[in-house]
Enzyme design. Structure first.
Site, PDB file in Angstrom:
ATOM      1  N   HIS A  13      28.623  77.522  46.802  1.00 44.10           N
ATOM      2  CA  HIS A  13      29.004  76.133  46.523  1.00 44.10           C
ATOM      3  C   HIS A  13      27.735  75.347  46.216  1.00 44.10           C
ATOM      4  O   HIS A  13      27.070  74.857  47.128  1.00 44.10           O
ATOM      5  CB  HIS A  13      29.761  75.555  47.722  1.00 44.10           C
ATOM      6  CG  HIS A  13      30.312  74.186  47.500  1.00 44.10           C
ATOM      7  ND1 HIS A  13      31.341  73.656  48.251  1.00 44.10           N
ATOM      8  CD2 HIS A  13      29.977  73.205  46.613  1.00 44.10           C
ATOM      9  CE1 HIS A  13      31.616  72.434  47.835  1.00 44.10           C
ATOM     10  NE2 HIS A  13      30.783  72.128  46.851  1.00 44.10           N
ATOM     11  N   HIS A  15      26.146  72.756  43.036  1.00 44.87           N
ATOM     12  CA  HIS A  15      26.233  72.070  41.737  1.00 44.87           C
ATOM     13  C   HIS A  15      24.820  72.010  41.174  1.00 44.87           C
ATOM     14  O   HIS A  15      23.942  71.388  41.796  1.00 44.87           O
ATOM     15  CB  HIS A  15      26.776  70.656  41.914  1.00 44.87           C
ATOM     16  CG  HIS A  15      28.121  70.622  42.582  1.00 44.87           C
ATOM     17  ND1 HIS A  15      29.305  70.608  41.864  1.00 44.87           N
ATOM     18  CD2 HIS A  15      28.477  70.639  43.896  1.00 44.87           C
ATOM     19  CE1 HIS A  15      30.317  70.587  42.710  1.00 44.87           C
ATOM     20  NE2 HIS A  15      29.849  70.613  43.948  1.00 44.87           N
ATOM     21  N   HIS A 193      37.466  72.338  44.600  1.00 41.89           N
ATOM     22  CA  HIS A 193      37.188  71.506  45.775  1.00 41.89           C
ATOM     23  C   HIS A 193      38.534  71.026  46.322  1.00 41.89           C
ATOM     24  O   HIS A 193      39.409  70.613  45.538  1.00 41.89           O
ATOM     25  CB  HIS A 193      36.384  70.264  45.388  1.00 41.89           C
ATOM     26  CG  HIS A 193      34.924  70.513  45.141  1.00 41.89           C
ATOM     27  ND1 HIS A 193      34.472  71.455  44.270  1.00 41.89           N
ATOM     28  CD2 HIS A 193      33.817  69.927  45.669  1.00 41.89           C
ATOM     29  CE1 HIS A 193      33.139  71.435  44.268  1.00 41.89           C
ATOM     30  NE2 HIS A 193      32.711  70.520  45.101  1.00 41.89           N
ATOM     31  N   GLU A 196      37.907  67.907  51.152  1.00 47.37           N
ATOM     32  CA  GLU A 196      36.591  67.325  51.471  1.00 47.37           C
ATOM     33  C   GLU A 196      36.867  65.906  51.970  1.00 47.37           C
ATOM     34  O   GLU A 196      36.714  65.610  53.151  1.00 47.37           O
ATOM     35  CB  GLU A 196      35.694  67.323  50.222  1.00 47.37           C
ATOM     36  CG  GLU A 196      34.328  66.677  50.444  1.00 47.37           C
ATOM     37  CD  GLU A 196      33.495  66.542  49.152  1.00 47.37           C
ATOM     38  OE1 GLU A 196      34.088  66.573  48.045  1.00 47.37           O
ATOM     39  OE2 GLU A 196      32.258  66.380  49.261  1.00 47.37           O
ATOM     40  N   ASP A 274      25.746  72.570  48.419  1.00 49.12           N
ATOM     41  CA  ASP A 274      26.443  71.579  47.598  1.00 49.12           C
ATOM     42  C   ASP A 274      25.492  70.920  46.588  1.00 49.12           C
ATOM     43  O   ASP A 274      25.453  71.326  45.422  1.00 49.12           O
ATOM     44  CB  ASP A 274      27.129  70.534  48.496  1.00 49.12           C
ATOM     45  CG  ASP A 274      28.320  69.856  47.860  1.00 49.12           C
ATOM     46  OD1 ASP A 274      28.702  70.227  46.736  1.00 49.12           O
ATOM     47  OD2 ASP A 274      28.901  68.946  48.494  1.00 49.12           O
TER      48      ASP A 274
HETATM   49  N1  ADE Z   1      30.187  67.005  42.511  1.00 45.50           N
HETATM   50  C1  ADE Z   1      28.984  67.297  43.025  1.00 45.50           C
HETATM   51  N2  ADE Z   1      29.061  67.373  44.353  1.00 45.50           N
HETATM   52  C2  ADE Z   1      30.343  67.139  44.703  1.00 45.50           C
HETATM   53  C3  ADE Z   1      31.061  67.104  45.922  1.00 45.50           C
HETATM   54  N3  ADE Z   1      30.474  67.288  47.106  1.00 45.50           N
HETATM   55  N4  ADE Z   1      32.373  66.827  45.884  1.00 45.50           N
HETATM   56  C4  ADE Z   1      32.985  66.602  44.720  1.00 45.50           C
HETATM   57  N5  ADE Z   1      32.359  66.635  43.549  1.00 45.50           N
HETATM   58  C5  ADE Z   1      31.052  66.917  43.526  1.00 45.50           C
HETATM   59 ZN    ZN Z   2      30.727  70.376  45.805  1.00 43.74          ZN
END
Ligand code: ADE
Ligand code: ZN
Length: 337
Positions: A13, A15, A193, A196, A274
């Site tokens: 996970h 980005h 996702h 969250e 993340d």
């Molecule tokens: N884009 C980048 N990080 C994110 C996250 N934690 N939740 C949703 N979208 C994202």
């Molecule tokens: Zn994320």
């Protein structure tokens, strides 16, 4: 400074745009002649105080303005891989947000080829095997995502799967049924996702309506006992990001984080970063803070690492190799203690 050898893990996970460090933002801005709305690094860093997911996303998207050329995307990716390798990452499944670049006039080829070029040499350069996942922005219309997916398929982009990210609440999985059906038809892996900031229902809907193989975050499953039972039974991978959850106020403090309870419940959880440039740490930082706050045992750490490998889309041979490295790490840790 931890002098013990880093725990070998897969990062599932991540980005890539969330790895853009403040120093790199300034150097890319200078290289591309872009004027930033911050006078210096300290002023930029003072913005890294978030109240929720959206307050982070606003800064995350704004900072992407410095990413203009293939070289920019490659430099950002290489910087992440070098740092991640130092912290024990041996395999990574990198998400990127193509729509966030296309929408500001950067060609799809530029962002995809830039990231992919750095990933292509990663195993040789850093010992980190890689896969690329195109993540779609759930606050945009499904047709927009479908159009970009078709372009990615037409250009034979080296993507292993698709994901779903950005503002969760109010953008339920049901909005993306056609996108995920098309990805399945194209033989792509599917993750999303869910849970969250959004409700536990988004987790079950991602499984039932989108056919996802993994859930990113998923922490709010703990509010629904029947869902936990299902996730344990099916060993659905949940890619948990503790420092992210604290910084985006999904939990109050790391001490309140449900990760230990999730492990005790028998859920298939892994630890991930993340957006490490924004949330105060890489995977190894997440582990070291979990060790100090929750006293994670050597065995629990090895179990989390093994979950990350088994839940990855790496080949069986690569998984076997990395699981062997984790066993060796655990034996060496016992010998040291
Ligand atoms: N884009 C980048 N990080 C994110 C996250 N934690 N939740 C949703 N979208 C994202
Ligand atoms: Zn994320």
């Amino acid at each position: 400074m931890d002098t013990n050898p880093a725990l070998p893990v897969a990062e599932l996970h991540l980005h890539i745009e969330g790895t853009l460090q403040p120093e790199l933002i300034f150097s890319l801005a200078e290289r591309n002649g872009i004027e930033l709305p911050y006078g210096d690094l300290d002023e930029l860093r003072s913005r890294y105080e978030f109240t929720d997911l959206q307050s982070f996303l606003d800064l995350y998207y704004a900072n992407m303005a410095v990413l203009q050329t293939e070289q920019d995307f490659a430099d950002m990716t290489r910087a992440y891989l070098a740092r991640a390798a130092e912290g024990g990452v041996r395999h990574v499944e990198v998400m990127m947000d193509p729509q966030a670049h296309v929408s500001r006039g950067v060609p799809l080829e530029t962002c995809v080829n830039g990231v992919a070029s750095a990933l292509a040499t990663s195993e040789e350069e850093f010992g980190v095997s890689t896969l690329l996942i195109a993540a779609f922005l759930r606050d945009l219309p499904e047709d927009d995502a479908l159009a970009v997916l078709e372009q990615l398929l037409a250009m034979n982009a080296p993507i292993a799967g698709i994901g779903l990210d950005s503002a969760e609440v109010g953008n339920p999985p049901s909005k993306f049924v056609r996108l995920y059906r098309r990805a399945a038809e194209a033989g792509l892996h599917r993750i999303a996702h869910a849970g969250e900031e959004g409700p536990a229902q988004y987790i079950s809907d991602s499984l039932d309506l989108l056919g996802v193989e993994r859930i990113d975050h998923g922490i709010r499953c703990m509010e629904d006992a029947a869902l936990v039972e299902r996730l344990v039974r099916d060993q659905v991978p949940l890619t948990v990001c503790p420092l992210s959850n604290v910084r985006l106020r999904a939990v109050d403090t790391l001490a309140d984080h449900p990760l230990p309870a999730m492990l005790s419940a028998g859920l298939n959880v892994s630890v991930n970063s993340d957006d490490p440039a924004y949330f105060g740490g890489y995977v190894d930082d997440n582990f070291s803070q979990l060790r100090s706050v929750h006293g994670l045992t050597t065995h629990q750490q090895a179990a989390l690492a093994a979950n990350s490998i088994r839940s990855s889309f790496a080949s069986d041979a690569r998984k076997a190799e990395l699981l062997g490295q984790i066993r060796a790490w655990e034996i060496a840790a016992h010998v040291r203690s």
